[in-house]
Design an enzyme around this catalytic site. Structure first.
Site, short mmCIF file in Angstrom:
data_model
loop_
_atom_site.label_atom_id
_atom_site.label_comp_id
_atom_site.label_asym_id
_atom_site.label_seq_id
_atom_site.Cartn_x
_atom_site.Cartn_y
_atom_site.Cartn_z
N GLU A 154 0.82 -1.22 0.00
CA GLU A 154 0.00 0.00 0.00
C GLU A 154 0.85 1.27 0.00
O GLU A 154 1.47 1.60 1.02
CB GLU A 154 -0.90 -0.01 1.25
CG GLU A 154 -1.82 1.20 1.33
CD GLU A 154 -2.84 1.11 2.46
OE1 GLU A 154 -2.58 0.38 3.44
OE2 GLU A 154 -3.88 1.77 2.36
N GLU A 160 2.48 9.64 6.39
CA GLU A 160 2.60 8.29 6.95
C GLU A 160 3.80 7.51 6.42
O GLU A 160 4.21 6.52 7.00
CB GLU A 160 1.31 7.50 6.69
CG GLU A 160 0.13 8.12 7.42
CD GLU A 160 -1.14 7.30 7.27
OE1 GLU A 160 -1.09 6.07 7.28
OE2 GLU A 160 -2.21 7.94 7.13
N HIS A 190 -5.43 8.15 0.68
CA HIS A 190 -4.03 8.52 0.44
C HIS A 190 -3.89 9.14 -0.95
O HIS A 190 -3.17 10.13 -1.14
CB HIS A 190 -3.11 7.30 0.56
CG HIS A 190 -3.11 6.69 1.92
ND1 HIS A 190 -2.76 7.39 3.05
CD2 HIS A 190 -3.41 5.44 2.34
CE1 HIS A 190 -2.86 6.60 4.11
NE2 HIS A 190 -3.25 5.41 3.71
N ARG A 219 -11.58 10.84 4.86
CA ARG A 219 -11.47 9.51 5.47
C ARG A 219 -12.76 9.05 6.13
O ARG A 219 -12.77 8.13 6.95
CB ARG A 219 -10.29 9.43 6.46
CG ARG A 219 -9.57 8.11 6.24
CD ARG A 219 -8.26 7.95 6.94
NE ARG A 219 -7.54 6.88 6.26
CZ ARG A 219 -6.38 6.39 6.62
NH1 ARG A 219 -5.78 6.87 7.69
NH2 ARG A 219 -5.81 5.43 5.95
N GLU A 248 -12.33 1.32 4.38
CA GLU A 248 -11.41 1.63 5.48
C GLU A 248 -11.69 3.10 5.82
O GLU A 248 -11.03 4.01 5.30
CB GLU A 248 -9.96 1.41 5.07
CG GLU A 248 -9.02 1.57 6.26
CD GLU A 248 -7.57 1.49 5.86
OE1 GLU A 248 -6.89 0.56 6.29
OE2 GLU A 248 -7.11 2.37 5.12
C1 LER Z 1 -2.94 3.45 6.86
O1 LER Z 1 -3.15 4.80 6.67
C2 LER Z 1 -3.74 2.68 5.92
O2 LER Z 1 -4.30 3.17 4.97
C3 LER Z 1 -3.82 1.24 6.17
O3 LER Z 1 -4.56 0.59 5.18
C4 LER Z 1 -2.42 0.68 6.25
O4 LER Z 1 -2.15 -0.04 7.31
MN MN Z 2 -5.52 2.02 3.59
#
Ligand code: LER
Ligand code: MN
Length: 272
Positions: A154, A160, A190, A219, A248
């Site tokens: 990823e 990060e 991201h 997010r 997520e």
């Molecule tokens: C962390 O920001 C993230 O996106 C997770 O999927 C990675 O551990």
């Molecule tokens: Mn992620």
């Protein structure tokens, strides 16, 4: 066909993090099934912390799959990373990830290397860190093959990681590996920070993207921010992506609302 998934965290230290459900796998399965998700994505404290038999029964009961399993607890709970200057810590990081691959492998769910990639700095410069990470991916990618699943790497945003931050850089990096069993995770949160053009980035990742974190600009659940999902979904479909769009996302205003908002957006963009 692209499938839907929703995250559940079993890691107390990750409280405040971007996971939709927090009250255990039985609760997550019941709610995911009720809303019509295809799968759950599990963020577990370790590969040994989860009762495989219980998970297997719940998946069968609710007709769900496991979309993926996170490895970030190795960093969050133990401070491990694959690019740590200390060889013993790198070895421990690999052991931790192998056990998560074993756990996910039981359910044909790939493991995600996100925060466990670490960062370069101090004794380790960028090239050295990318070299250590490549060494680890070249070991762990083939390890995942025994379950006929890829390993998922990823790219993260600049706050990060300082390693690989865009899909195009991720593709170029994967091309340097000796294994072809590592795929990229396109996390839209991201990407919203790092990419100039999200649909173009997805097209550039054609054939290399193995998992998607389906989430909005802030997010929160898809639909609760300002992401323009229609061209993103179109690019995923156009490139033949057929794995998971997994939520997520922060449980804002609460887990149930975030899950419901996600599945509504998922259906709007991938099922209409
Ligand atoms: C962390 O920001 C993230 O996106 C997770 O999927 C990675 O551990
Ligand atoms: Mn992620």
């Amino acid at each position: 066909m692209i499938k839907s998934a929703v995250t559940v965290s079993l890691v107390d230290e990750a409280r405040g993090g971007p996971f939709v459900f927090w009250d255990g796998i039985p609760d997550a399965c019941a709610k995911a099934a009720e809303l019509g998700f295809d799968a759950i994505e599990i963020f577990a404290p370790s590969g040994e912390a989860v009762d495989l038999h219980q998970v297997g029964s719940l998946l069968a009961q609710y007709d769900l799959n496991v979309a993926a399993v996170g490895t970030g607890a190795g960093m969050v709970k133990h401070g491990l990373s694959l690019t740590d200057p200390d060889p013993a810590k790198r070895a421990a990081a690999k052991d931790f990830i192998r056990k998560i691959i074993d756990f996910g492998g039981e359910f044909s769910a790939p493991a995600i290397i996100g925060s466990m990639q670490g960062k370069w700095g101090g004794a380790i410069d960028r090239d050295a860190a990318l070299g250590l990470l490549a060494e680890a991916l070249n070991e762990l990618g083939p390890y995942a093959e025994r379950f006929a699943i890829p390993l998922i790497y990823e790219p993260l945003n600049r706050y990060e990681t300082n390693l690989i931050k865009t899909v195009a850089d991720g593709v170029a990096y994967l091309q340097t590996l000796s294994t072809s069993n590592v795929k990229l995770l396109a996390d839209l949160f991201h990407m919203n920070i790092e990419e100039a053009d999200l649909p173009a980035a997805i097209r550039a990742g054609k054939g290399y993207i193995g998992h998607v974190h389906f989430v909005d600009s802030n997010r929160q659940a898809a639909g609760r921010g300002h992401m323009d999902f229609a061209p993103i979904a179109a690019a995923l479909i156009e490139t033949g992506y057929d794995c998971y769009a997994s939520a997520e996302a922060l449980p804002i205003p609460d887990s149930d609302t975030a899950a419901a908002a996600t599945i509504e957006s998922f259906k709007k963009h991938f099922r209409s």
